[in-house]
Write an enzyme that holds these catalytic residues in place. Sequence first.
Site, mmCIF file in Angstrom:
data_model
loop_
_atom_site.group_PDB
_atom_site.id
_atom_site.type_symbol
_atom_site.label_atom_id
_atom_site.label_comp_id
_atom_site.label_asym_id
_atom_site.label_seq_id
_atom_site.Cartn_x
_atom_site.Cartn_y
_atom_site.Cartn_z
ATOM 1 N N LYS A 94 9.275 -14.792 -4.767
ATOM 2 C CA LYS A 94 8.809 -13.410 -4.653
ATOM 3 C C LYS A 94 9.826 -12.420 -5.199
ATOM 4 C CE LYS A 94 5.229 -13.522 -1.148
ATOM 5 N NZ LYS A 94 4.739 -13.005 0.134
ATOM 6 N N LYS A 139 -3.008 -23.954 -7.006
ATOM 7 C CA LYS A 139 -3.829 -23.628 -5.844
ATOM 8 C C LYS A 139 -4.736 -22.414 -6.093
ATOM 9 C CE LYS A 139 -2.582 -21.611 -1.540
ATOM 10 N NZ LYS A 139 -1.592 -21.356 -0.515
ATOM 11 N N LYS A 187 -5.570 -16.188 -3.484
ATOM 12 C CA LYS A 187 -6.310 -14.975 -3.188
ATOM 13 C C LYS A 187 -5.754 -13.774 -3.924
ATOM 14 C CE LYS A 187 -4.352 -14.662 1.537
ATOM 15 N NZ LYS A 187 -3.348 -13.622 1.502
#
Length: 331
Positions: free
Chosen positions: A114, A196, A199
Amino acid sequence: MQNKKMIFSGVQPTGCVTLGNYIGALKNWVKLQKEYQCIYSVVDMHSITVRQNPDELRERCRQFLALYIACGIDPKESILFFQSHVSAHAELSWILNCHTYIGELSRMTQFKDKSAKHEDNINAGLFTYPVLMASDILLYQTDLVPVGVDQKQHLELARDIAIRFNHLYGDTFTVPEGYIPPVGARVMSLQDPTSKMSKSDPNPNGYIWLLDAPEVITKKIKRAVTDSDGEIAYREGKDGINNLLSIYGAIVGKKPEEAVLEFEGQGYGILKTRVAEAVCEELRPIQEKYKEISADPSFLDSISKNGAEKAAEIAEKTLRLVQDKVGFMPR
Ligand code: TRP
């Protein structure tokens, strides 16, 4: 709280709730409700480690909660609440921050990822994010934490902090165990089936939003990346087809290895059609329920208020104990 074992899990209100969240987490959470005392939180405090638009964040929080309920989380059985409504999370977090080493936090791969992605905003919250997560878990004397593999390292840290604290001050926290879903439960991106289904994927064709209209769902599945050998088989190297078979299997209740038998000798077009039908069918009642729930904002308010009260009652008990252990003055 009877004698049921405790489960805690949380989802950050970022991006949108996808078919991956549903198959990998929510569907499972619904099943766990009977056997365990489940506490599910929309962890809004975690989400502001990355800059958010305040109005959008509020709206998303509402939407996430409504979707949890629409997917079958029963507010009468499980405790549903917004993290920021229970101040014990922030309070315990401070105490646990003082029992966590900078070296431990520096090793967290999510922090490294991040901070590489948000170079202009490497804030202290991003760094101590796993401590807040440990607080979420430890406040409820949680036995089991259902999370994806990507959260395994954070969970390990929560265990280490609990063990360290218990060692220093005597038994205080239950040491939680992870509850990681099997590989088949992991839904991959429709556009890049080696990663993956996320979202927060900037390309909406990669994921299915739980509130996508049936036409949109069908279109996204028809466009899903497959391969060019034309054989419907579940095996290594056929990531796109494996993913479609996993999705189909998860919905009809079969392992992908079994689901594949239904498609022997068929073409990819048929597989995609059947997967699309299964997904639309599965999501239809959820979307209807969602519409019903969101038509009545006072219903959602009462669920979150009630949930926060129940959560606070448990959380504050742990917090008082911890405050006493570290030597804070009694009130
Ligand atoms: N970090 C988790 C994630 O991004 C969300 C989370 C926050 C969580 N607190 C938690 C998950 C406590 C389980 C338990 O997926």
